[in-house]
Design a protein around this motif. Structure first.
Motif, mmCIF file in Angstrom:
data_model
loop_
_atom_site.group_PDB
_atom_site.id
_atom_site.type_symbol
_atom_site.label_atom_id
_atom_site.label_comp_id
_atom_site.label_asym_id
_atom_site.label_seq_id
_atom_site.Cartn_x
_atom_site.Cartn_y
_atom_site.Cartn_z
ATOM 1 N N SER A 1 0.821 -1.214 0.000
ATOM 2 C CA SER A 1 0.000 0.000 0.000
ATOM 3 C C SER A 1 0.856 1.266 0.000
ATOM 4 O O SER A 1 0.333 2.363 -0.155
ATOM 5 C CB SER A 1 -0.915 0.010 1.227
ATOM 6 N N GLY A 2 2.166 1.141 0.172
ATOM 7 C CA GLY A 2 3.041 2.322 0.199
ATOM 8 C C GLY A 2 3.426 2.771 -1.203
ATOM 9 O O GLY A 2 3.054 2.131 -2.198
ATOM 10 N N PHE A 3 4.169 3.861 -1.278
ATOM 11 C CA PHE A 3 4.490 4.442 -2.583
ATOM 12 C C PHE A 3 5.276 3.462 -3.461
ATOM 13 O O PHE A 3 4.929 3.235 -4.623
ATOM 14 C CB PHE A 3 5.293 5.751 -2.395
ATOM 15 N N THR A 4 6.326 2.858 -2.930
ATOM 16 C CA THR A 4 7.163 1.987 -3.756
ATOM 17 C C THR A 4 6.562 0.597 -3.874
ATOM 18 O O THR A 4 6.624 -0.032 -4.938
ATOM 19 C CB THR A 4 8.593 1.900 -3.156
ATOM 20 N N GLY A 5 5.958 0.108 -2.781
ATOM 21 C CA GLY A 5 5.340 -1.224 -2.806
ATOM 22 C C GLY A 5 4.273 -1.332 -3.885
ATOM 23 O O GLY A 5 4.173 -2.346 -4.582
ATOM 24 N N ARG A 6 3.489 -0.273 -4.039
ATOM 25 C CA ARG A 6 2.431 -0.328 -5.061
ATOM 26 C C ARG A 6 3.045 -0.383 -6.467
ATOM 27 O O ARG A 6 2.496 -1.022 -7.363
ATOM 28 C CB ARG A 6 1.465 0.840 -4.914
ATOM 29 N N LEU A 7 4.209 0.269 -6.642
ATOM 30 C CA LEU A 7 4.867 0.219 -7.955
ATOM 31 C C LEU A 7 5.398 -1.190 -8.241
ATOM 32 O O LEU A 7 5.360 -1.662 -9.379
ATOM 33 C CB LEU A 7 6.021 1.224 -8.025
ATOM 34 N N VAL A 8 5.887 -1.851 -7.196
ATOM 35 C CA VAL A 8 6.358 -3.238 -7.382
ATOM 36 C C VAL A 8 5.166 -4.129 -7.736
ATOM 37 O O VAL A 8 5.236 -4.958 -8.661
ATOM 38 C CB VAL A 8 7.082 -3.763 -6.116
ATOM 39 N N ALA A 9 4.040 -3.931 -7.021
ATOM 40 C CA ALA A 9 2.836 -4.725 -7.311
ATOM 41 C C ALA A 9 2.363 -4.471 -8.745
ATOM 42 O O ALA A 9 2.023 -5.408 -9.484
ATOM 43 C CB ALA A 9 1.733 -4.373 -6.314
ATOM 44 N N GLU A 10 2.359 -3.221 -9.137
ATOM 45 C CA GLU A 10 1.923 -2.866 -10.494
ATOM 46 C C GLU A 10 2.834 -3.525 -11.537
ATOM 47 O O GLU A 10 2.377 -4.055 -12.550
ATOM 48 C CB GLU A 10 1.961 -1.339 -10.645
ATOM 49 N N TYR A 11 4.138 -3.508 -11.241
ATOM 50 C CA TYR A 11 5.083 -4.137 -12.172
ATOM 51 C C TYR A 11 4.813 -5.639 -12.290
ATOM 52 O O TYR A 11 4.724 -6.185 -13.400
ATOM 53 C CB TYR A 11 6.535 -3.885 -11.714
ATOM 54 N N LEU A 12 4.660 -6.312 -11.149
ATOM 55 C CA LEU A 12 4.429 -7.771 -11.198
ATOM 56 C C LEU A 12 3.132 -8.088 -11.933
ATOM 57 O O LEU A 12 3.049 -9.050 -12.705
ATOM 58 C CB LEU A 12 4.385 -8.366 -9.788
ATOM 59 N N TYR A 13 2.117 -7.272 -11.693
ATOM 60 C CA TYR A 13 0.825 -7.516 -12.345
ATOM 61 C C TYR A 13 0.944 -7.373 -13.861
ATOM 62 O O TYR A 13 0.480 -8.223 -14.630
ATOM 63 C CB TYR A 13 -0.218 -6.535 -11.794
ATOM 64 N N LYS A 14 1.587 -6.283 -14.299
ATOM 65 C CA LYS A 14 1.713 -6.058 -15.746
ATOM 66 C C LYS A 14 2.610 -7.106 -16.399
ATOM 67 O O LYS A 14 2.357 -7.556 -17.509
ATOM 68 C CB LYS A 14 2.290 -4.665 -16.010
ATOM 69 N N LYS A 15 3.639 -7.505 -15.709
ATOM 70 C CA LYS A 15 4.620 -8.427 -16.297
ATOM 71 C C LYS A 15 4.181 -9.887 -16.199
ATOM 72 O O LYS A 15 4.366 -10.664 -17.128
ATOM 73 C CB LYS A 15 5.962 -8.229 -15.568
ATOM 74 N N TYR A 16 3.596 -10.263 -15.077
ATOM 75 C CA TYR A 16 3.349 -11.692 -14.836
ATOM 76 C C TYR A 16 1.878 -12.047 -14.634
ATOM 77 O O TYR A 16 1.557 -13.221 -14.427
ATOM 78 C CB TYR A 16 4.164 -12.157 -13.617
ATOM 79 N N GLY A 17 0.971 -11.059 -14.670
ATOM 80 C CA GLY A 17 -0.444 -11.356 -14.469
ATOM 81 C C GLY A 17 -0.710 -11.868 -13.063
ATOM 82 O O GLY A 17 0.038 -11.572 -12.124
ATOM 83 N N VAL A 18 -1.776 -12.640 -12.908
ATOM 84 C CA VAL A 18 -2.133 -13.184 -11.590
ATOM 85 C C VAL A 18 -2.218 -14.699 -11.674
ATOM 86 O O VAL A 18 -2.823 -15.235 -12.608
ATOM 87 C CB VAL A 18 -3.514 -12.674 -11.126
ATOM 88 N N ASP A 19 -1.596 -15.371 -10.706
ATOM 89 C CA ASP A 19 -1.732 -16.817 -10.577
ATOM 90 C C ASP A 19 -1.342 -17.559 -11.857
ATOM 91 O O ASP A 19 -1.975 -18.537 -12.237
ATOM 92 C CB ASP A 19 -3.192 -17.153 -10.202
ATOM 93 N N GLN A 20 -0.346 -17.063 -12.548
ATOM 94 C CA GLN A 20 0.133 -17.758 -13.746
ATOM 95 C C GLN A 20 1.549 -18.258 -13.481
ATOM 96 O O GLN A 20 1.743 -19.036 -12.562
ATOM 97 C CB GLN A 20 0.055 -16.813 -14.949
#
Ligand SMILES: NC(=O)c1ccc[n+]([C@@H]2O[C@H](COP(=O)([O-])OP(=O)(O)OC[C@H]3O[C@@H](n4cnc5c(N)ncnc54)[C@H](OP(=O)(O)O)[C@@H]3O)[C@@H](O)[C@H]2O)c1
Length: 407
Positions: A15-34
């Motif tokens: 939920s923090g400034f950098t953590g959300r960017l890491v989450a956004e990166y993982l989502y865009k790059k690797y999707g969910v549960d793949q």
């Protein structure tokens, strides 16, 4: 980490400034549960849900864990192969998580730049983590991946070319564009405040070998640059680089942990280039003075309070356009064993502290979870923990380039 776990990676602090960017990166790059199974974690369900809706989708699992609640940390770290944490200042919120990861044999990476706290983690956990096969890896952002992996890369090239490691590397920040977040400033303030109060912490901060294994806390390097000086290596003026105090110690720890592949007398330093001639000197002075004021303002002083009032607060940081238009360009002026010269280059395609850091951090976490890695364990550096596998991911996925040319 070999046991089966529900997740590859959990991002704590999502939920923090950098953590959300890491989450956004993982989502865009690797999707969910793949290919990569990952989850977002934090201390506040409502905030986590809001951030998840903004950067990913409702399929991403959420985990609640608070730094003050050891049971929640043990539970969270037992569910994943890797914990990737952006909950800082680490000296305030991070110690119990490292202990939980070592207890659960869960690999760990963070964005820490707080040298005295890393020293504590080394002293408290290195031996246990080494014995039970856990990799605890600090400094997986702009400090210190480009420096640590840049030196690792240049030394590999030097070895391939000459059969011997380079004897000296002077890393110079040639150019960069980016900003700073409130969380980073809070971590810097926390480190400075502790160093003011505690002489031992201050000594660790200024000791060039402050992160080395206890038996190897001396060598040829002195303190980091403190002034604006003319630099023969880059043939121009240089001034202090704010991350040098972290990066140089990490590079030296890499060398020591790996059994001195760069040599016992390897010399390494870092500085920022301000260019040739009188204008280079003036530019250096103009950049160094405010840097010294922000970094060194006495805790509790009127100056410090004034500075804090105008700088970003926790949760705030550089805008999307500042991140996307940001970049960095690092030069590694290299002296080879026979005295001849070579030049290494490392570049990043987004701002160093957040856009590029989020990609480096995300890739380091996936690398720890999924790649074939060196058989190292303990409180490690990026190069010693992940070596070639991380280098490959940085070049392939994270927008970094690594280049080497002999003179
Ligand atoms: N090395 C690098 O290159 C680099 C780059 C960027 C950042 N960093 C470091 O990363 C860290 C985070 O920076 P940031 O700008 O992202 O900070 P931030 O926006 O303030 O985020 C801090 C996070 O920590 C969470 N948190 C605070 N107290 C907690 C607790 N008691 N239990 C659980 N979670 C807690 C916050 O949760 P809430 O949202 O619920 O408040 C938030 O998610 C800092 O230490 C910074 O120095 C390093």
């Amino acid at each position: 980490m070999s046991q089966a776990r529900e997740f590859d990676v959990v991002i704590w602090g999502a939920s923090g400034f950098t953590g959300r960017l890491v989450a956004e990166y993982l989502y865009k790059k690797y999707g969910v549960d793949q290919e990569v199974k990952w989850a977002m974690a934090g201390r506040n369900q409502t905030k986590l849900e809001r951030v998840r809706d903004q950067v990913a989708d409702r399929e991403v699992p959420l985990i609640l864990a608070d730094s003050h609640d050891e049971a929640s940390l043990l539970e969270m770290s037992g569910r994943t192969k890797v914990i990737c944490t952006t909950v800082g200042p680490y000296g305030k919120y991070g110690s119990k998580l490292v202990a939980a990861c070592v207890a659960q044999k869960t690999d760990y990476c963070d964005l820490c730049g707080e040298v005295p706290w890393m020293r504590q983690m080394i002293d408290q956990h290195h031996e246990t983590a080494r014995a039970n096969g856990t990799k605890i890896v600090h400094t997986c952002g702009f400090d210190s991946i480009p420096s640590d992996m840049g030196v690792y890369f240049v030394q590999k090239e030097a070895m391939a070319q000459t059969g011997q490691p380079a004897q000296e590397i002077n890393m110079r920040v040639r150019s960069f564009s980016g900003g700073v977040s409130g969380g980073t400033l809070a971590s810097l303030s926390d480190s400075v405040e502790k160093a003011y109060k505690d002489k031992e912490q201050f000594r660790t901060l200024i000791d060039p070998y402050g992160l080395n294994p206890t038996d190897y806390r001396s060598g040829p390097d002195g303190r980091d640059l403190q002034a604006v000086v003319y630099d023969e290596a880059s043939d121009g003026w240089i001034y202090p680089f704010i991350m040098a105090g972290i990066n140089t110690k990490v590079v030296r720890r890499s060398n020591a942990l790996a059994g001195f592949p760069y040599g016992r007398n390897f010399r390494y330093d870092e500085a920022t280039m301000s260019g040739p001639g009188v204008s280079g000197r003036l530019k250096g002075i103009a950049a160094a003075v405010p840097l010294g004021i922000v970094a060194g303002a006495k805790p509790g002083s009127l100056l410090k309070k004034t500075i804090d009032a105008v700088l970003p607060k926790p949760g705030e940081g550089p805008s999307q356009s500042a991140r996307e238009n940001g970049y960095y360009n690092l030069r590694f002026y290299t002296t080879l064993a026979d005295g001849s010269k070579a030049l290494g280059k490392v570049t990043g395609d987004m701002d160093p502290g957040y856009g590029s850091t989020a990609k480096m951090m995300g890739e380091a976490a996936v690398c720890l979870a999924q790649d074939e890695l060196p058989e190292t364990a303990g409180v490690l550096t990026p190069a010693v923990a992940m070596g070639d596998a991380l280098l490959h991911r940085l070049e392939t996925n994270a927008g970094l380039t690594f280049d080497y040319q002999a003179d």
